[in-house]
Design a protein around this motif. Structure first.
Motif, mmCIF file in Angstrom:
data_model
loop_
_atom_site.group_PDB
_atom_site.id
_atom_site.type_symbol
_atom_site.label_atom_id
_atom_site.label_comp_id
_atom_site.label_asym_id
_atom_site.label_seq_id
_atom_site.Cartn_x
_atom_site.Cartn_y
_atom_site.Cartn_z
ATOM 1 N N LEU A 12 -10.373 -6.216 -6.095
ATOM 2 C CA LEU A 12 -8.660 -6.830 -6.281
ATOM 3 C C LEU A 12 -7.831 -5.586 -6.069
ATOM 4 N N ALA A 13 -6.759 -5.769 -5.059
ATOM 5 C CA ALA A 13 -6.225 -4.720 -4.875
ATOM 6 C C ALA A 13 -4.785 -5.078 -5.180
ATOM 7 N N ILE A 14 -4.444 -6.041 -6.270
ATOM 8 C CA ILE A 14 -3.327 -6.632 -6.353
ATOM 9 C C ILE A 14 -3.274 -6.728 -8.009
ATOM 10 N N GLY A 15 -1.803 -6.231 -8.564
ATOM 11 C CA GLY A 15 -1.723 -6.577 -10.079
ATOM 12 C C GLY A 15 -1.767 -5.112 -10.676
ATOM 13 N N PRO A 16 -1.933 -5.468 -12.411
ATOM 14 C CA PRO A 16 -1.798 -4.120 -13.015
ATOM 15 C C PRO A 16 -2.926 -3.647 -13.225
ATOM 16 N N ILE A 17 -4.242 -4.269 -12.985
ATOM 17 C CA ILE A 17 -5.539 -3.430 -13.221
ATOM 18 C C ILE A 17 -5.734 -2.612 -12.302
ATOM 19 N N PRO A 18 -5.796 -2.556 -10.836
ATOM 20 C CA PRO A 18 -6.018 -1.466 -9.988
ATOM 21 C C PRO A 18 -4.836 -0.542 -10.153
ATOM 22 N N THR A 19 -3.544 -1.065 -10.319
ATOM 23 C CA THR A 19 -2.473 -0.050 -10.368
ATOM 24 C C THR A 19 -2.702 0.784 -11.370
ATOM 25 N N PHE A 20 -2.918 0.444 -12.553
ATOM 26 C CA PHE A 20 -3.304 1.359 -13.947
ATOM 27 C C PHE A 20 -4.149 2.253 -13.576
ATOM 28 N N TYR A 21 -5.534 1.685 -13.134
ATOM 29 C CA TYR A 21 -6.677 2.622 -12.833
ATOM 30 C C TYR A 21 -6.132 3.659 -11.917
ATOM 31 N N LYS A 22 -5.716 3.272 -10.838
ATOM 32 C CA LYS A 22 -5.249 4.449 -9.813
ATOM 33 C C LYS A 22 -4.192 5.530 -10.231
#
Length: 171
Positions: free
Chosen positions: A33-43
């Motif tokens: 998944l490359a949308i939303g809070p999970i990958p955003t926070f991770y990166k």
């Protein structure tokens, strides 16, 4: 416009003279998944960048649970109508931030801001799956914690590239 286009398409199909099924989806999520809070926070956390969170609440459904329902829907005797596809559980974006921060080894990380939903966002999206569970004899089996863990471990191995969002950037 995002919700309007979904509603218009559903109304068109449901008002046609055909047997149909419409699935109203929670946030279907999983590895890649490359949308939303999970990958955003991770990166951002991995890069030592600041994160802000919103007070929004979302219902996250593991992709494997969603696909198990799709398999049932493709059978000849599948129920028709409108069905919510979700866990029925809400989780805050701050809760996700904390899980990701813990995973990347920054358990004491704090968001730089906690924002209310913007004008192009919805405060809470938690769907009631009870009719879907009854009609399809289906229930989401993968817990929220396991879903998030699967995603984060996939990111550990494969990384996160570009992040996409339907929300507008604040100017």
């Amino acid at each position: 416009s995002y919700g309007i286009s979904k509603t218009a398409g559903e109304a068109f199909v449901l008002n046609a003279d055909v047997s149909s099924t419409s699935f109203r989806l929670a946030n279907v999520t999983g590895p890649r998944l490359a949308i939303g809070p999970i990958p955003t926070f991770y990166k951002r956390l991995k890069a030592g960048e600041d994160c802000s969170v919103s007070t929004t609440v979302r219902d996250f459904l593991d992709m494997s649970d969603f696909l198990s329902l799709v398999e049932l829907a493709l059978t000849d005797d599948a129920p028709t109508g409108v069905f919510n596809v979700s866990t029925g559980e809400g989780h805050t974006i701050e809760e996700i931030f904390r899980l990701v921060a813990q995973h990347v080894g920054k358990p004491n990380a704090e968001p730089v801001a906690i924002n209310p939903p913007g004008p192009d966002d919805v405060a809470q999206v938690v769907l009631d799956p009870s009719e879907t569970e009854a009609q399809y004899r289906w229930k989401a089996n993968i817990s929220f914690a396991e879903t998030i863990s699967r995603m984060l471990h996939w990111y550990d191995i494969n990384g996160v590239t570009d992040i996409y969002s339907h929300l507008q950037e604040k100017k």
